[in-house]
Design an enzyme around this catalytic site. Sequence first.
Site, PDB file in Angstrom:
ATOM      1  N   HIS A 187       0.821  -1.205   0.000  1.00 11.79           N
ATOM      2  CA  HIS A 187       0.000   0.000   0.000  1.00 11.79           C
ATOM      3  C   HIS A 187       0.853   1.253   0.000  1.00 11.79           C
ATOM      4  O   HIS A 187       0.478   2.278  -0.542  1.00 11.79           O
ATOM      5  CB  HIS A 187      -0.942  -0.007   1.206  1.00 11.79           C
ATOM      6  N   ARG A 294     -13.493  -1.138 -17.946  1.00 12.20           N
ATOM      7  CA  ARG A 294     -13.472  -2.517 -18.469  1.00 12.20           C
ATOM      8  C   ARG A 294     -14.123  -3.414 -17.415  1.00 12.20           C
ATOM      9  O   ARG A 294     -13.456  -3.851 -16.480  1.00 12.20           O
ATOM     10  CB  ARG A 294     -12.046  -2.965 -18.747  1.00 12.20           C
ATOM     11  N   ARG A 330     -18.305  -0.353 -19.926  1.00 12.12           N
ATOM     12  CA  ARG A 330     -18.364  -1.228 -21.103  1.00 12.12           C
ATOM     13  C   ARG A 330     -18.880  -2.588 -20.651  1.00 12.12           C
ATOM     14  O   ARG A 330     -18.392  -3.147 -19.666  1.00 12.12           O
ATOM     15  CB  ARG A 330     -16.974  -1.380 -21.709  1.00 12.12           C
ATOM     16  N   GLU A 429     -14.468  -0.959 -33.145  1.00 12.77           N
ATOM     17  CA  GLU A 429     -13.175  -1.657 -33.107  1.00 12.77           C
ATOM     18  C   GLU A 429     -13.092  -2.765 -34.142  1.00 12.77           C
ATOM     19  O   GLU A 429     -12.141  -3.526 -34.167  1.00 12.77           O
ATOM     20  CB  GLU A 429     -12.848  -2.146 -31.693  1.00 12.77           C
ATOM     21  N   ASN A 452      -6.994  -0.392 -30.231  1.00  6.76           N
ATOM     22  CA  ASN A 452      -6.186  -1.608 -30.025  1.00  6.76           C
ATOM     23  C   ASN A 452      -6.717  -2.733 -30.904  1.00  6.76           C
ATOM     24  O   ASN A 452      -5.973  -3.374 -31.651  1.00  6.76           O
ATOM     25  CB  ASN A 452      -6.231  -2.063 -28.562  1.00  6.76           C
ATOM     26  N   ASP A 453      -8.020  -2.975 -30.801  1.00  3.21           N
ATOM     27  CA  ASP A 453      -8.606  -4.030 -31.630  1.00  3.21           C
ATOM     28  C   ASP A 453      -8.783  -3.582 -33.075  1.00  3.21           C
ATOM     29  O   ASP A 453      -8.640  -4.381 -33.997  1.00  3.21           O
ATOM     30  CB  ASP A 453      -9.961  -4.466 -31.052  1.00  3.21           C
ATOM     31  N   CYS A 500     -10.569   5.359 -27.097  1.00  2.00           N
ATOM     32  CA  CYS A 500     -10.196   4.791 -25.786  1.00  2.00           C
ATOM     33  C   CYS A 500      -9.104   3.726 -25.909  1.00  2.00           C
ATOM     34  O   CYS A 500      -8.728   3.121 -24.920  1.00  2.00           O
ATOM     35  CB  CYS A 500     -11.417   4.239 -25.059  1.00  2.00           C
TER      36      CYS A 500
END
Length: 550
Positions: A187, A294, A330, A429, A452-453, A500
Amino acid sequence: MIILQGQGVSKGIEYGTVYFYRRQRAAASPQTGHDVTEQRARLERARAEAGEQLLQMAELARARAGDDAAELFETHAMLLEDEDYTGVMERFIAGGHSAEYAAERAGEQFERMLASMDDAYMRERATDIRDVTGRVLDLLGGVSREHPDWDSPVILAAHDLTPSETVQLDRNMVLAIATQAGSTSSHTAILARTMGIPAVCGLGERFNETYHGHEAFIVGETGELIFDPDPETLEALTERQKVQREQRELWRSMVGKEDVTLDGVKVEVCCNIGSPEDVGAVIANDAQGVGLFRSEFLYLAAGDYPGEEEQFRAYRQVAAAMEGKRVIIRTLDIGADKQVDYFRLEKEENPAMGLRAIRICLERPDVFRTQLRAIYRASAYGKVAIMFPMIANVWEVEECLRICAEVREELRQEGIEFDEHVSLGIMLETPAAVLMADRLAPLVDFFSMGTNDLTQYTLACDRQCSGLGRFYDPHHPAVLRALKLAADAAHAAGIPVGICGELAADSDMLPVFLALGIDELSVTPDAVLPLRAAIRSSTAKDCTLDLLDL
Ligand code: PEP
Ligand code: MG
């Protein structure tokens, strides 16, 4: 030159004097024969006061490092009530020992038990027990737990720092932290990162009090502590430190500022998160919202389907913490590289092109509805939006919207509160979605480009395959053309478009995004302020796509 190697847990370079922090507390006497009632009452009082202090500490942590840090201290306060922990204390009190001895033994037993666990996370919790026990002991001895004083900023060194010591640090007096123990998941490391203090942990016994008062460079990126640097190293480190300091000051000065270009064009900078624990960093970095939550973390972390209640609590936590700033959740995006055993999906030859994301949701409407109910219920506690991943067909969107309408009607019938105006958007995507963007845009409230995709599918290049190197290129003109197609379709339909994927944080691409009229960029929390600085020094009208020759 002496270089001590540890683990870099929070980035940044600093130069300063090492201050070894020693906690002094004499060991409690094992003597018995104490008055049981009196010792029990002393212990009770100390525990109650420690609980109060920890709740105050939670508020301090909330202000300095966000809700997650605050929660840590609330958990510490709960530890004080843990029956196993207090049970051990009671056994020693009943045996005629002093309150100090009882607290010390209970703390040691629990610390030892946690420290011997296989799980790294649990091992790190040993520090939490030490922190809580130390607080009780200090109160019993009448010691106030103020952190040590020094006259000028130092590199604070210790065997380990407890979370409460870390959160109380005066940022102006602590240049950096260096500890013998600890790791990246402690922590203390998490708090140091959130508070922007460079830190190196795990330096080991070689780093000891003989270094007290010595000057050193600490390099958070590489985990090095460098004493007596040779002239070249000194010059290189000084230069890096200067550049970094200027940059960091510029970025910190961005807190509270608008995401707007010099000529008044707004581009909202939001954050991508993977779990409610990330919200502290979103707030600390002053993002305008969560552009991508996500949600699959809930499914990946569980051994079975997470229920509506469990999901509701997680989404509500994020929505409430963001206090009215938009949180785009999402829906489930598993399959491909994110496999979850209990879904019992068939083994696929090409999972990236298989039953994944929205395809699973539409094939398993029970799973989908559970998630949608949880998200809609959380919408009563903040500003929530829903986003569907991996869309490739117009009918998929129509089906998603129909199921959402059914879920809303169900909740209305049950008299459950939710926001009637939750925006519904899609991720672009797949090349199919981009090519159909003009048909999709009128159906939804926003687009978000998952570069990304999109890069993976446009270039037929597996994003998981490291061997593909330069072939996987999100700057490829085909990807940029896709961004343009989608942005134009969104704007023609009057809806906003965001990015994103990882490309959003690439500040070299900012002129392209401005030329495309991108409305929102969603990035990791540490990229928010650098991106805001870049936006605020840009002029949108000077940005064109001419040089790209798309
Ligand atoms: C993307 O594909 O760009 C994206 C943001 O989603 P993920 O990385 O989670 O697939
Ligand atoms: Mg994706």
